[in-house]
Design a protein around this motif. Sequence first.
Motif, short mmCIF file in Angstrom:
data_model
loop_
_atom_site.label_atom_id
_atom_site.label_comp_id
_atom_site.label_asym_id
_atom_site.label_seq_id
_atom_site.Cartn_x
_atom_site.Cartn_y
_atom_site.Cartn_z
N THR A 179 -20.99 15.41 -35.36
CA THR A 179 -20.53 15.40 -36.76
C THR A 179 -19.10 15.97 -36.85
O THR A 179 -18.62 16.61 -35.92
N LEU A 196 -30.44 6.30 -25.90
CA LEU A 196 -30.27 7.76 -25.83
C LEU A 196 -31.35 8.48 -26.64
O LEU A 196 -31.47 8.27 -27.84
N GLU A 252 -18.09 18.49 -38.50
CA GLU A 252 -18.08 19.96 -38.37
C GLU A 252 -18.13 20.36 -36.89
O GLU A 252 -17.43 21.29 -36.46
N THR A 312 -31.60 4.78 -31.24
CA THR A 312 -31.12 3.43 -31.54
C THR A 312 -31.42 2.49 -30.37
O THR A 312 -31.21 2.85 -29.21
N SER A 356 -27.28 18.36 -33.89
CA SER A 356 -26.05 19.00 -33.42
C SER A 356 -26.38 20.03 -32.34
O SER A 356 -25.69 20.12 -31.32
N PHE A 385 -33.58 8.88 -34.42
CA PHE A 385 -32.38 8.05 -34.24
C PHE A 385 -32.25 7.52 -32.80
O PHE A 385 -31.16 7.58 -32.22
N PHE A 444 -31.78 11.97 -27.43
CA PHE A 444 -31.34 13.37 -27.51
C PHE A 444 -31.85 14.02 -28.80
O PHE A 444 -32.53 15.03 -28.79
N THR A 445 -31.46 13.41 -29.94
CA THR A 445 -31.72 14.00 -31.25
C THR A 445 -33.22 14.05 -31.54
O THR A 445 -33.95 13.14 -31.19
C1 LIG Z 1 -26.76 5.63 -37.31
C2 LIG Z 1 -27.08 6.72 -36.34
C3 LIG Z 1 -27.36 6.40 -35.02
C4 LIG Z 1 -27.68 7.41 -34.11
N1 LIG Z 1 -28.04 7.07 -32.82
C5 LIG Z 1 -28.50 8.05 -31.97
C6 LIG Z 1 -29.03 7.71 -30.68
O1 LIG Z 1 -29.04 6.54 -30.28
N2 LIG Z 1 -29.57 8.72 -29.93
C7 LIG Z 1 -29.58 10.03 -30.34
O2 LIG Z 1 -30.07 10.87 -29.60
N3 LIG Z 1 -29.06 10.37 -31.55
C8 LIG Z 1 -28.54 9.42 -32.37
N4 LIG Z 1 -28.05 9.76 -33.62
C9 LIG Z 1 -28.13 11.15 -34.05
C10 LIG Z 1 -26.81 11.85 -34.28
O3 LIG Z 1 -26.16 12.12 -33.06
C11 LIG Z 1 -27.16 13.10 -35.09
O4 LIG Z 1 -27.52 12.67 -36.38
C12 LIG Z 1 -26.02 14.06 -35.20
O5 LIG Z 1 -25.81 14.66 -33.96
C13 LIG Z 1 -26.30 15.15 -36.25
O6 LIG Z 1 -27.52 15.76 -36.02
P1 LIG Z 1 -28.58 15.96 -37.21
O7 LIG Z 1 -28.76 14.64 -37.88
O8 LIG Z 1 -29.80 16.62 -36.65
O9 LIG Z 1 -27.89 16.93 -38.21
P2 LIG Z 1 -27.83 18.54 -38.10
O10 LIG Z 1 -27.44 18.94 -36.74
O11 LIG Z 1 -29.10 19.10 -38.67
O12 LIG Z 1 -26.63 18.85 -39.08
C14 LIG Z 1 -26.77 18.95 -40.50
C15 LIG Z 1 -25.44 19.40 -41.07
O13 LIG Z 1 -25.11 20.72 -40.58
C16 LIG Z 1 -23.84 20.70 -39.93
N5 LIG Z 1 -23.87 21.58 -38.77
C17 LIG Z 1 -24.80 21.63 -37.79
N6 LIG Z 1 -24.47 22.54 -36.85
C18 LIG Z 1 -23.28 23.07 -37.22
C19 LIG Z 1 -22.39 24.04 -36.66
N7 LIG Z 1 -22.67 24.65 -35.50
N8 LIG Z 1 -21.24 24.32 -37.32
C20 LIG Z 1 -20.94 23.73 -38.49
N9 LIG Z 1 -21.75 22.79 -39.09
C21 LIG Z 1 -22.89 22.46 -38.46
C22 LIG Z 1 -23.64 19.27 -39.50
O14 LIG Z 1 -22.27 18.94 -39.33
C23 LIG Z 1 -24.27 18.49 -40.65
O15 LIG Z 1 -23.37 18.37 -41.72
C24 LIG Z 1 -27.69 8.76 -34.53
C25 LIG Z 1 -27.39 9.08 -35.87
C26 LIG Z 1 -27.09 8.08 -36.77
C27 LIG Z 1 -26.79 8.47 -38.19
#
Ligand SMILES: Cc1cc2nc3c(=O)[nH]c(=O)nc-3n(C[C@H](O)[C@H](O)[C@H](O)COP(=O)(O)OP(=O)(O)OC[C@H]3O[C@@H](n4cnc5c(N)ncnc54)[C@H](O)[C@@H]3O)c2cc1C
Length: 385
Positions: free
Chosen positions: A368, A123, A370, A158, A132, A156, A125-126
């Motif tokens: 997440t 995937l 949230e 994976t 998020s 990320f 996406f991120t």
């Molecule tokens: C081990 C691991 C494997 C992963 N594997 C994949 C993968 O295979 N493919 C892929 O695409 N992604 C993957 N991810 C990514 C994962 O889906 C994202 O880390 C996750 O969606 C959070 O995005 P971010 O890290 O950019 O944090 P952010 O979106 O920047 O969030 C930072 C903080 O702000 C909060 N926040 C953000 N928006 C809001 C809102 N609207 N309201 C309230 N709070 C909010 C969040 O909850 C968090 O606490 C992986 C992540 C991890 C840790």
Amino acid sequence: MDFRIGERGEALRAEVRAFLREHLTEELAERCHRTGVAHDDGFVRAMHEAGLLALGWPEEWGGRPCDPLDRCVVEEELSKAEAPTYGVSTTHMVARAILHAGTDRQRAEIIPRALRGEVLIVLGFTEPECGSDLAAARTRAVRDGDEWVVNGSKMFTTNAHIGDHVFLLARTDTSSKHGGLTVFLVPLDQPGIEVQAVRTISGERTNITYYRDARVHDDWRIGEVNGGWRVLGEALQEEHSTGFGASMLGLLEAAEGWARTARGGAGRPRIDDPDVRERLGRCAAETEVSLLLQRRAAAMAQRGDTPVAEGPMAKLFSSEALTRAAEDMFDLLGPDAVRSRFTPGAPEEGRVEHALRFSLGTTIYGGTSEIQRGIIARRGLGLPR
Ligand SMILES: Cc1cc2nc3c(=O)[nH]c(=O)nc-3n(C[C@H](O)[C@H](O)[C@H](O)COP(=O)(O)OP(=O)(O)OC[C@H]3O[C@@H](n4cnc5c(N)ncnc54)[C@H](O)[C@@H]3O)c2cc1C
């Protein structure tokens, strides 16, 4: 509502346990743990040969009939045993998106191979700047004749280092946020893609992927140009419906195993200590709630309803309960708990120590906590944004 697993589900459970005894060898479990990669081609092919890979898929695609509630049992057993199936889950999530939004050719080329364990799809996406809020994706895809040229980076991703394709969310129009995204199935084996390892606190290996004039044929665009948000919606719904009840069950079994064998003051088994029993009891109750929430979401799917808020409730509660329980069990085991797997003297093969590190990521990926709370508030309770 009745969430009991019936005879058919229990028979399936026995089948999965027998499969795991034969195929989840010590050697494989150790390799997955040391590399941090939760995928193994041989294991996935063996799942296919045992008839466990295509459960619940339509028979016309080679699927084996299975109710969502019975599939819960399979997922519970696989995750409790920490079987290397993360690659299967991402591949099948994309295969389902292709089933709904793909062309006949895309379906014919991808679905049978996905159900035989012959293709690994990851995937994309991120991004470094957005997770998020996926609709803020900036990785660009620009049309060039029959192809698209991709530039940008994804965080990320994976399994990108061993995958065949990445299901990539790309910006194809800058004039609209949600309406300017398109999804592609991009081949990973090409000069324009660079994959760099990223290690997480749980020891899992994930990646950052860079796209520099990477190419994908228009035949591998999934859905309409600028229609990517719709294609993604269904895939994410599924991701938001995962749960960690089975991981809690594994943790509970490890902690109980320790409590029955470890000795406290006057050589008494630790399980005789009321504090130990109270903590195990709390963990058992939250494990049960987690499993029931997951089964409720599955039961809704079985009835043809979409668990819009119930899926997120299962993911939210079980990931936070796992984090709470892992901290509590770690505290219970005391100094010995810090010994990790493969360290001499590690209690219960270091499963409690690993559960603590593993639990921390579960409240982040797949949406997440949230974000899950936001979905429950808006879609479940009908509250304003
Ligand atoms: C081990 C691991 C494997 C992963 N594997 C994949 C993968 O295979 N493919 C892929 O695409 N992604 C993957 N991810 C990514 C994962 O889906 C994202 O880390 C996750 O969606 C959070 O995005 P971010 O890290 O950019 O944090 P952010 O979106 O920047 O969030 C930072 C903080 O702000 C909060 N926040 C953000 N928006 C809001 C809102 N609207 N309201 C309230 N709070 C909010 C969040 O909850 C968090 O606490 C992986 C992540 C991890 C840790």
